[in-house]
Design an enzyme around this catalytic site. Structure first.
Site, PDB file in Angstrom:
ATOM      1  N   ASN A   9      47.780  40.529  47.469  1.00  0.00           N
ATOM      2  CA  ASN A   9      47.706  41.298  48.720  1.00  0.00           C
ATOM      3  C   ASN A   9      47.490  40.294  49.859  1.00  0.00           C
ATOM      4  OD1 ASN A   9      47.132  42.979  50.852  1.00  0.00           O
ATOM      5  ND2 ASN A   9      45.205  43.754  50.002  1.00  0.00           N
ATOM      6  N   TRP A  10      48.536  40.053  50.614  1.00  0.00           N
ATOM      7  CA  TRP A  10      48.454  39.016  51.648  1.00  0.00           C
ATOM      8  C   TRP A  10      47.739  39.490  52.910  1.00  0.00           C
ATOM      9  CZ3 TRP A  10      54.205  36.879  51.529  1.00  0.00           C
ATOM     10  CH2 TRP A  10      54.431  36.317  50.264  1.00  0.00           C
ATOM     11  N   LYS A  11      47.518  40.783  53.015  1.00  0.00           N
ATOM     12  CA  LYS A  11      46.857  41.367  54.201  1.00  0.00           C
ATOM     13  C   LYS A  11      47.601  40.947  55.465  1.00  0.00           C
ATOM     14  CE  LYS A  11      42.732  41.554  51.442  1.00  0.00           C
ATOM     15  NZ  LYS A  11      41.290  41.646  51.345  1.00  0.00           N
ATOM     16  N   HIS A  95      43.618  51.095  50.291  1.00  0.00           N
ATOM     17  CA  HIS A  95      42.806  49.872  50.219  1.00  0.00           C
ATOM     18  C   HIS A  95      41.521  50.084  51.025  1.00  0.00           C
ATOM     19  CE1 HIS A  95      41.469  45.768  50.917  1.00  0.00           C
ATOM     20  NE2 HIS A  95      42.129  45.464  49.833  1.00  0.00           N
ATOM     21  N   GLU A  97      40.019  48.343  53.088  1.00  0.00           N
ATOM     22  CA  GLU A  97      40.095  47.994  54.514  1.00  0.00           C
ATOM     23  C   GLU A  97      40.774  49.106  55.309  1.00  0.00           C
ATOM     24  OE1 GLU A  97      41.891  44.180  53.831  1.00  0.00           O
ATOM     25  OE2 GLU A  97      39.996  43.505  52.967  1.00  0.00           O
ATOM     26  N   GLU A 167      38.438  48.110  43.108  1.00  0.00           N
ATOM     27  CA  GLU A 167      37.992  47.033  43.988  1.00  0.00           C
ATOM     28  C   GLU A 167      36.643  47.397  44.601  1.00  0.00           C
ATOM     29  OE1 GLU A 167      41.516  44.490  45.364  1.00  0.00           O
ATOM     30  OE2 GLU A 167      41.348  46.130  46.787  1.00  0.00           O
ATOM     31  N   GLY A 173      36.652  39.770  49.462  1.00  0.00           N
ATOM     32  CA  GLY A 173      36.585  38.724  50.469  1.00  0.00           C
ATOM     33  C   GLY A 173      35.198  38.123  50.643  1.00  0.00           C
ATOM     34  N   SER A 213      37.540  39.140  45.078  1.00  0.00           N
ATOM     35  CA  SER A 213      37.224  37.720  44.878  1.00  0.00           C
ATOM     36  C   SER A 213      37.710  37.170  43.536  1.00  0.00           C
ATOM     37  CB  SER A 213      35.719  37.473  45.051  1.00  0.00           C
ATOM     38  OG  SER A 213      35.326  37.816  46.362  1.00  0.00           O
ATOM     39  N   GLY A 234      43.409  38.902  46.734  1.00  0.00           N
ATOM     40  CA  GLY A 234      43.558  38.724  48.178  1.00  0.00           C
ATOM     41  C   GLY A 234      43.639  37.251  48.513  1.00  0.00           C
ATOM     42  N   GLY A 235      42.504  36.682  48.913  1.00  0.00           N
ATOM     43  CA  GLY A 235      42.447  35.294  49.380  1.00  0.00           C
ATOM     44  C   GLY A 235      43.181  34.290  48.501  1.00  0.00           C
TER      45      GLY A 235
HETATM   46  P1  PGA Z   1      39.933  39.180  47.817  1.00  0.00           P
HETATM   47  O1  PGA Z   1      40.688  40.544  48.254  1.00  0.00           O
HETATM   48  O2  PGA Z   1      40.584  38.704  46.561  1.00  0.00           O
HETATM   49  O3  PGA Z   1      40.138  38.246  48.967  1.00  0.00           O
HETATM   50  O4  PGA Z   1      38.501  39.533  47.609  1.00  0.00           O
HETATM   51  C1  PGA Z   1      41.084  41.478  47.294  1.00  0.00           C
HETATM   52  C2  PGA Z   1      41.740  42.656  47.971  1.00  0.00           C
HETATM   53  O5  PGA Z   1      41.326  43.043  49.058  1.00  0.00           O
HETATM   54  O6  PGA Z   1      42.702  43.236  47.434  1.00  0.00           O
END
Ligand code: PGA
Length: 251
Positions: A9-11, A95, A97, A167, A173, A213, A234-235
């Site tokens: 997930n590149w956001k 998600h 966010e 999640e 994050g 994470s 994500g990251g």
């Molecule tokens: P993260 O994000 O790996 O940076 O914690 C995961 C996500 O939001 O899907």
């Protein structure tokens, strides 16, 4: 046997050139598809070019969101119909966010899941509790509600194609990962809830990913858990070597 999925997930990151460079890096680092489904979720603007660029490759493409109507006066939104039209196959729905910053409720998640299926997309539905909810002992109530409302009126056939990502909000994050015991507990709970509502066969076919994470140093252990069928990253998905390492751990 459920084929594992590693999804990035590149956001709201990467320009078009950077996104092409990243997928090329992934393909260079991991050349054989093997027994793992690899998905990247770039920002909307990169979708058409990236789908084109990845045609004939083992990497599938997801949108990060969709609106629940197929067309109309909804300034700034993209529909499932439009996402399918550019050739993406998957879409992330609900998600944390989106829930946190864009006021997405379980009812909206439900409408979006229906829109995704209606348009031939496979949704990756995100669920997860906040730290406060975990500390109050509300994990099963929260996950239960997110699933009950989110999956309302979906058919058994639709749910069998669904991908779920657990999640925990406090792990996204933050560098804090849920422990293997915490992860397996919730994944088992999700599968159990699905079996009650949609039957054992359906619940056994749904792939449940862990997200929060995930990085090369913890992915192997998490991916080895019986009810963990992959990861939503994500990251660490923004760095080709890290993402490749996670894919290799799953394949
Ligand atoms: P993260 O994000 O790996 O940076 O914690 C995961 C996500 O939001 O899907």
């Amino acid at each position: 046997m459920r084929t594992p999925i590693i999804a990035g997930n590149w956001k709201m990151n990467l320009t078009l050139a950077e996104s092409i460079e990243l997928v090329d890096g992934i393909r260079y680092g991991f050349q054989f598809p093997g027994e793992v489904d690899v998905i990247v979720a770039p920002p909307f603007l990169c979708l058409p070019k990236l789908v084109e660029h990845l045609r004939e490759s083992y990497i599938g493409v997801a949108a990060q969101n969709l609106f629940f109507e197929d067309s109309g006066a909804f300034t700034g939104e993209c529909s499932g119909k439009q996402i399918r039209d550019v050739g993406a196959e998957y879409v992330i729905v609900g998600h944390s966010e989106r829930r946190q910053y864009f006021c997405e409720t379980d009812e909206i998640v439900n409408k979006k899941l229906k829109a995704a299926f209606r348009n031939g997309l496979i949704p990756i539905m995100c669920v997860g509790e906040t730290l406060e909810e975990r500390e109050k002992g509300e994990v099963s109530a929260v996950i239960g509600r997110q699933l009950a409302v989110g999956l309302l009126e979906l058919t058994v056939e639709e749910v069998s194609r669904l991908i779920i990502a657990y999640e925990p909000v406090w792990a996204i994050g933050t560098g804090k990962t849920a422990t293997p015991v915490q992860v397996e507990d919730v994944h088992r709970l999700i599968r159990f809830s699905l079996s009650i509502k949609f039957g054992g066969q359906t619940s056994e076919s749904v792939r449940i990913l862990y997200g929060g994470s995930v990085k090369p140093s913890n992915s192997k252990e998490l991916l080895s858990l019986p009810n963990v069928d992959g990861a939503l990253v994500g990251g660490a998905s923004l760095k080709a070597p890290d993402f490749v390492e996670i894919i290799k751990g799953a394949s």
